[in-house]
Design an enzyme around this catalytic site. Structure first.
Site, PDB file in Angstrom:
ATOM      1  N   PHE A 253      43.257   1.427  69.651  1.00 17.91           N
ATOM      2  CA  PHE A 253      44.424   2.508  69.459  1.00 17.91           C
ATOM      3  C   PHE A 253      45.652   1.735  69.996  1.00 17.91           C
ATOM      4  CE2 PHE A 253      44.937   7.239  69.963  1.00 17.91           C
ATOM      5  CZ  PHE A 253      44.152   7.764  68.979  1.00 17.91           C
TER       6      PHE A 253
ATOM      7  N   GLN B  83      57.842  12.344  74.339  1.00 19.08           N
ATOM      8  CA  GLN B  83      57.246  11.290  73.414  1.00 19.08           C
ATOM      9  C   GLN B  83      57.399  11.904  71.936  1.00 19.08           C
ATOM     10  OE1 GLN B  83      52.601  10.453  73.146  1.00 19.08           O
ATOM     11  NE2 GLN B  83      53.746   8.466  73.674  1.00 19.08           N
TER      12      GLN B  83
ATOM     13  N   HIS C 115      55.319  11.324  68.550  1.00 16.08           N
ATOM     14  CA  HIS C 115      54.109  10.556  67.843  1.00 16.08           C
ATOM     15  C   HIS C 115      54.795  10.000  66.620  1.00 16.08           C
ATOM     16  CE1 HIS C 115      50.370   9.713  65.998  1.00 16.08           C
ATOM     17  NE2 HIS C 115      49.715  10.039  67.343  1.00 16.08           N
TER      18      HIS C 115
ATOM     19  N   LEU D  37      49.687  17.112  63.590  1.00 15.90           N
ATOM     20  CA  LEU D  37      49.245  15.526  63.981  1.00 15.90           C
ATOM     21  C   LEU D  37      48.324  15.029  63.171  1.00 15.90           C
ATOM     22  CD1 LEU D  37      50.034  13.884  66.490  1.00 15.90           C
ATOM     23  CD2 LEU D  37      47.679  14.131  67.124  1.00 15.90           C
TER      24      LEU D  37
ATOM     25  N   GLU E  65      46.319   8.939  65.577  1.00 17.54           N
ATOM     26  CA  GLU E  65      46.603   7.623  65.710  1.00 17.54           C
ATOM     27  C   GLU E  65      45.177   7.045  65.288  1.00 17.54           C
ATOM     28  OE1 GLU E  65      48.804   6.445  69.311  1.00 17.54           O
ATOM     29  OE2 GLU E  65      47.908   4.695  69.337  1.00 17.54           O
TER      30      GLU E  65
ATOM     31  N   ARG F   3      53.565   3.821  70.740  1.00 25.67           N
ATOM     32  CA  ARG F   3      54.196   4.974  69.843  1.00 25.67           C
ATOM     33  C   ARG F   3      55.664   5.056  69.715  1.00 25.67           C
ATOM     34  NH1 ARG F   3      50.070   9.888  71.935  1.00 25.67           N
ATOM     35  NH2 ARG F   3      48.274   9.182  70.627  1.00 25.67           N
TER      36      ARG F   3
ATOM     37  N   HIS G 276      55.585  15.225  70.629  1.00 23.96           N
ATOM     38  CA  HIS G 276      54.105  15.072  70.852  1.00 23.96           C
ATOM     39  C   HIS G 276      53.630  15.364  72.357  1.00 23.96           C
ATOM     40  CE1 HIS G 276      50.119  14.440  70.221  1.00 23.96           C
ATOM     41  NE2 HIS G 276      49.906  13.381  70.720  1.00 23.96           N
TER      42      HIS G 276
ATOM     43  N   ARG H 136      53.566   7.440  76.948  1.00 20.66           N
ATOM     44  CA  ARG H 136      52.360   7.377  77.166  1.00 20.66           C
ATOM     45  C   ARG H 136      51.420   6.855  75.929  1.00 20.66           C
ATOM     46  NH1 ARG H 136      48.054  10.510  75.254  1.00 20.66           N
ATOM     47  NH2 ARG H 136      49.192  11.853  73.934  1.00 20.66           N
TER      48      ARG H 136
HETATM   49  P1  FAD Z   1      46.671  22.281  78.124  1.00 15.47           P
HETATM   50  O1  FAD Z   1      45.435  21.761  77.230  1.00 15.47           O
HETATM   51  O2  FAD Z   1      47.998  22.312  77.339  1.00 15.47           O
HETATM   52  O3  FAD Z   1      46.451  23.781  78.589  1.00 15.47           O
HETATM   53  C1  FAD Z   1      47.418  24.366  79.287  1.00 15.47           C
HETATM   54  C2  FAD Z   1      46.920  25.634  79.497  1.00 15.47           C
HETATM   55  O4  FAD Z   1      47.662  26.485  80.414  1.00 15.47           O
HETATM   56  C3  FAD Z   1      46.382  26.513  78.590  1.00 15.47           C
HETATM   57  O5  FAD Z   1      45.040  27.289  79.156  1.00 15.47           O
HETATM   58  C4  FAD Z   1      47.532  27.722  78.471  1.00 15.47           C
HETATM   59  O6  FAD Z   1      47.131  28.985  77.954  1.00 15.47           O
HETATM   60  C5  FAD Z   1      47.814  27.684  79.871  1.00 15.47           C
HETATM   61  N1  FAD Z   1      49.119  28.399  80.051  1.00 15.47           N
HETATM   62  C6  FAD Z   1      50.455  28.147  79.769  1.00 15.47           C
HETATM   63  N2  FAD Z   1      51.377  28.694  80.434  1.00 15.47           N
HETATM   64  C7  FAD Z   1      50.864  29.765  80.905  1.00 15.47           C
HETATM   65  C8  FAD Z   1      51.302  30.829  81.650  1.00 15.47           C
HETATM   66  N3  FAD Z   1      52.490  31.167  81.975  1.00 15.47           N
HETATM   67  N4  FAD Z   1      50.364  31.656  82.365  1.00 15.47           N
HETATM   68  C9  FAD Z   1      49.134  31.290  82.024  1.00 15.47           C
HETATM   69  N5  FAD Z   1      48.637  30.443  81.470  1.00 15.47           N
HETATM   70  C10 FAD Z   1      49.518  29.665  80.872  1.00 15.47           C
HETATM   71  N6  FAD Z   1      45.413  12.935  74.172  1.00 15.47           N
HETATM   72  C11 FAD Z   1      44.574  11.959  74.192  1.00 15.47           C
HETATM   73  O7  FAD Z   1      44.433  11.579  75.334  1.00 15.47           O
HETATM   74  N7  FAD Z   1      43.723  11.687  73.303  1.00 15.47           N
HETATM   75  C12 FAD Z   1      43.888  12.265  71.967  1.00 15.47           C
HETATM   76  O8  FAD Z   1      43.192  11.967  71.161  1.00 15.47           O
HETATM   77  C13 FAD Z   1      44.964  13.274  71.798  1.00 15.47           C
HETATM   78  N8  FAD Z   1      45.099  13.951  70.905  1.00 15.47           N
HETATM   79  C14 FAD Z   1      45.963  14.881  70.472  1.00 15.47           C
HETATM   80  C15 FAD Z   1      46.005  15.747  69.494  1.00 15.47           C
HETATM   81  C16 FAD Z   1      47.116  16.633  69.286  1.00 15.47           C
HETATM   82  C17 FAD Z   1      47.270  17.340  67.907  1.00 15.47           C
HETATM   83  C18 FAD Z   1      47.894  17.176  70.511  1.00 15.47           C
HETATM   84  C19 FAD Z   1      48.650  18.187  70.395  1.00 15.47           C
HETATM   85  C20 FAD Z   1      47.645  16.528  71.648  1.00 15.47           C
HETATM   86  C21 FAD Z   1      46.780  15.239  71.812  1.00 15.47           C
HETATM   87  N9  FAD Z   1      46.713  14.644  73.044  1.00 15.47           N
HETATM   88  C22 FAD Z   1      45.681  13.695  73.087  1.00 15.47           C
HETATM   89  C23 FAD Z   1      47.224  15.140  74.240  1.00 15.47           C
HETATM   90  C24 FAD Z   1      46.439  15.930  74.966  1.00 15.47           C
HETATM   91  O9  FAD Z   1      45.628  16.858  74.159  1.00 15.47           O
HETATM   92  C25 FAD Z   1      47.480  16.945  75.774  1.00 15.47           C
HETATM   93  O10 FAD Z   1      48.316  16.229  76.638  1.00 15.47           O
HETATM   94  C26 FAD Z   1      46.536  17.654  76.970  1.00 15.47           C
HETATM   95  O11 FAD Z   1      45.484  18.359  76.272  1.00 15.47           O
HETATM   96  C27 FAD Z   1      46.707  18.492  77.859  1.00 15.47           C
HETATM   97  O12 FAD Z   1      46.231  19.187  78.921  1.00 15.47           O
HETATM   98  P2  FAD Z   1      46.473  20.028  80.028  1.00 15.47           P
HETATM   99  O13 FAD Z   1      45.228  20.385  80.558  1.00 15.47           O
HETATM  100  O14 FAD Z   1      47.546  19.288  80.634  1.00 15.47           O
HETATM  101  O15 FAD Z   1      47.048  21.474  79.271  1.00 15.47           O
END
Ligand code: FAD
Length: 585
Positions: free
Chosen positions: A122, A235, A237, A251, A254, A285, A350, A385
């Site tokens: 990556f 960031q 992407h 997306l 990568e 990135r 992203h 990142r």
């Molecule tokens: P999230 O998974 O965003 O979860 C947030 C949670 O909070 C959800 O359950 C939501 O409902 C809840 N929430 C939000 N606001 C409220 C509220 N007011 N009240 C109650 N609940 C709320 N990273 C990698 O390392 N490798 C990858 O291959 C990769 N691929 C990606 C592909 C895509 C398409 C995208 C968009 C991102 C990717 N990322 C990747 C980044 C990574 O997926 C995210 O940074 C990560 O999943 C964020 O996880 P999190 O647990 O912080 O929050």
């Protein structure tokens, strides 16, 4: 008089993405501690589910010299050294254990012929480091942790939006919100809260993020007294879909470049040669996104304003095996077969590197009783990142936040008394948009907010343009005070949008104010009026606080690495690449 439900939990985790679920599992490991996870979406459908490419952990299964030191080196270097070194150290050391632990809970990663976890290359990782499950790694991660969480006795509240974090005598006392299905109010009294609400990609028009990414948790905590840091770092992407218009921003992992995909401009030139001849398509990135942007600006873009990405030379069998999701995505959304044709890509918003400032060991914020992990927190990724580092971030710091919250309980007081006046005021505020029958449509405000951010604080920035953006944003904020909606509280998305927009407006102001302060270019923050990265600015982070009226920005020194870590940078190349001979030279 409005009514509300009351639930008491020792620890509530707001957010059911990877970080929230990992925190909840850890928090519940001691019998007798009651834990709830709250999500505004459904269990199993957090933004994390969209993660594709993989999770970074330095097993060295394919490249033996890899190790935590090299992962540390790559992460600090790509973060342009404003990362919190201690977070990066803990992260690099603990990521492999967290991935193995996932396997013991049922996740099945792709394998090498010898049966080890498969790892793919990556951008800006010195070695093949991303453990993956095809290109649907996030799905497997969430599936595994969701079962683990449910079997750990955690209660889950779905489709509940939290609108306010409650504080009593300077400590977090719980959170208040409403059920999205019918608008009934709910109070969660808690002795500790873990914020795990993810990022705020929805502030931009073109984004890879899901509808949930509106920065709620960061805004709620900021209003309650927690500090934000590095907000200028957003960031882009390099590779989002471009065509047809309805899919713009989705997306393109990568992993496509990791598996050998090549970038070309409209003249057929592999333009990354000019910008990073050493790493080419697998540069970091920030560099690849800027390079595509520059090519388009110079008139060498594709028909719809991007670059060509081509993986067809790898052959249909390879592409379908390694990137099944991407193959499907283009076939169904764009009627295009990536095993045979090149396709257009362009930068898409992203990831939010900034967020709640936390203690590296415990993930505690400056607000007693409040912990944060995942994309809502900050410090690990610095100014940019690395791909794959978010999923391991969720595992490492999700666990630490759950542990931190659990340990905090030992010294924490019992449940705080309910302040009826405060809750009545909150219910009144949340219902106010129904009373503004001729108010402004929240979707219109959201659209204009995205326009402002895209035109004034996007991939290319400058002082005057940022300032103009801030002026427009503050005017929009005034207008937004009159957001109104029609209909009832039952399944009313317009109502939910009001709070999303309020949260995003607050964070966008923080982003632009920090971007104005950082008078240099670093990582994702590219200013044409200060095009160089400057040593003096490497020494500081911008920390923001909010008194309910005004955002204040303080500069704070970036903690300097101790000698044992600083020496990893002695030879100017990744530790795993330093041979005895090059060390002597
Ligand atoms: P999230 O998974 O965003 O979860 C947030 C949670 O909070 C959800 O359950 C939501 O409902 C809840 N929430 C939000 N606001 C409220 C509220 N007011 N009240 C109650 N609940 C709320 N990273 C990698 O390392 N490798 C990858 O291959 C990769 N691929 C990606 C592909 C895509 C398409 C995208 C968009 C991102 C990717 N990322 C990747 C980044 C990574 O997926 C995210 O940074 C990560 O999943 C964020 O996880 P999190 O647990 O912080 O929050």
């Amino acid at each position: 008089q409005e009514q509300y439900e009351v639930h008491d939990y020792d620890i509530i985790v707001i957010g059911a993405g990877g970080s929230g679920l990992r925190a909840a599992v850890e928090a519940s490991q001691v019998p007798g501690i009651k834990v709830a996870v709250i999500t505004k979406s459904l269990l199993g459908k957090a933004h994390t589910v969209m993660a594709e490419g993989g999770v970074a952990a330095s097993f060295g299964n394919l490249d033996a010299p890899d190790g935590w030191e090299t992962h540390f080196y790559d992460t600090m270097r790509s973060g342009h050294f404003i990362n919190n070194y201690r977070m990066v150290e803990l992260f690099a050391k603990e990521a492999p254990d967290r991935v193995l632990e996932l396997e013991t809970w049922g996740a099945v990663f792709d394998r090498t012929k010898e049966g080890r976890i498969m790892q793919r290359p990556f951008g800006a990782h010195s070695f093949r480091r991303l453990c993956h499950i095809g290109d649907h790694t996030g799905l497997e991660l969430i599936r595994t942790m969701q079962y683990k969480a449910l079997h750990s006795g955690i209660d889950v509240f779905q489709e509940v939006t939290m609108t306010k974090l409650l504080v009593h005598n300077g400590r977090v006392a719980g959170a208040f919100g409403y059920f999205r299905e019918d608008g009934r109010f709910v109070l969660f009294r808690a002795r500790a809260v873990v914020m795990a609400t993810g990022g705020w990609g929805k502030i931009f028009k073109v984004t890879s993020n899901s509808w949930e990414s509106t920065g709620d948790g960061a805004a709620l905590a900021f209003r309650a007294g927690a500090n934000l840091m590095d907000m200028e770092m957003v960031q882009f992407h390099p590779t989002g879909m471009v065509w047809p218009p309805g899919v713009r921003g989705i997306l393109v992992t990568e992993g496509v470049r990791g598996e050998g995909g090549l970038l070309y401009n409209s003249e057929g030139e592999r333009f990354m040669q000019k910008y990073d001849p050493e790493r080419m398509e697998l540069s970091s990135r920030d560099v690849v996104a800027r390079s595509i942007f520059k090519e388009v600006q110079a008139g060498r873009g594709t028909p719809h304003g991007g670059a060509w990405l081509d993986i067809s030379h790898k052959g249909p069998e390879y592409v379908k095996a390694k990137l099944p999701g991407m193959y499907e995505q283009f076939l169904t959304l764009a009627d295009l077969d990536i095993t045979r044709e090149r396709f257009e890509v362009a930068p898409t918003c992203h990831y939010s590197m900034g967020g709640l400032r936390v203690d590296p060991e415990t993930c505690a914020t400056n607000l007693p009783g409040l912990f944060a992990a995942g994309e809502v927190a900050c410090g690990l990724h610095g100014a940019n990142r690395l791909g794959g580092n978010s999923l391991s971030d969720l595992l490492v710091f999700g666990r630490r936040a759950g542990l931190g919250a659990r340990q905090y309980l030992e010294g924490a007081s019992d449940f705080a008394p309910v302040d009826d006046a405060e809750l009545n005021a909150e219910m009144d505020r949340v219902l106010e948009p129904f009373r503004r029958e001729n108010g402004v449509n929240p979707y219109k405000i959201h659209e204009r907010l995205q326009e402002i951010m895209t035109n004034h604080a996007g991939i290319m920035r400058s002082g005057p343009v940022l300032q103009e953006g801030l002026d427009k944003l503050l005017a929009l904020k005034e207008e937004a005070q009159n957001m109104g909606i029609k209909g009832s509280r039952i399944y009313n998305p317009g109502w939910h949008a009001v709070f999303d927009v309020e949260n995003m407006l607050l964070l966008c102001e923080g982003i632009i104010r920090s971007a104005l302060e950082r008078k240099e270019s670093r990582g994702a923050h590219w200013r044409t009026d200060y095009p160089d990265e400057l040593e003096d600015w490497q020494k500081i982070n911008f920390v923001e606080s909010f008194d309910g009226e005004q955002i204040r920005i303080n500069t704070e020194p970036v903690e300097q690495m101790p000698e044992r870590l600083a020496k990893l940078f002695t030879y100017g190349k990744a530790p795993g690449l330093v041979t005895e001979r090059s060390a002597e030279a």
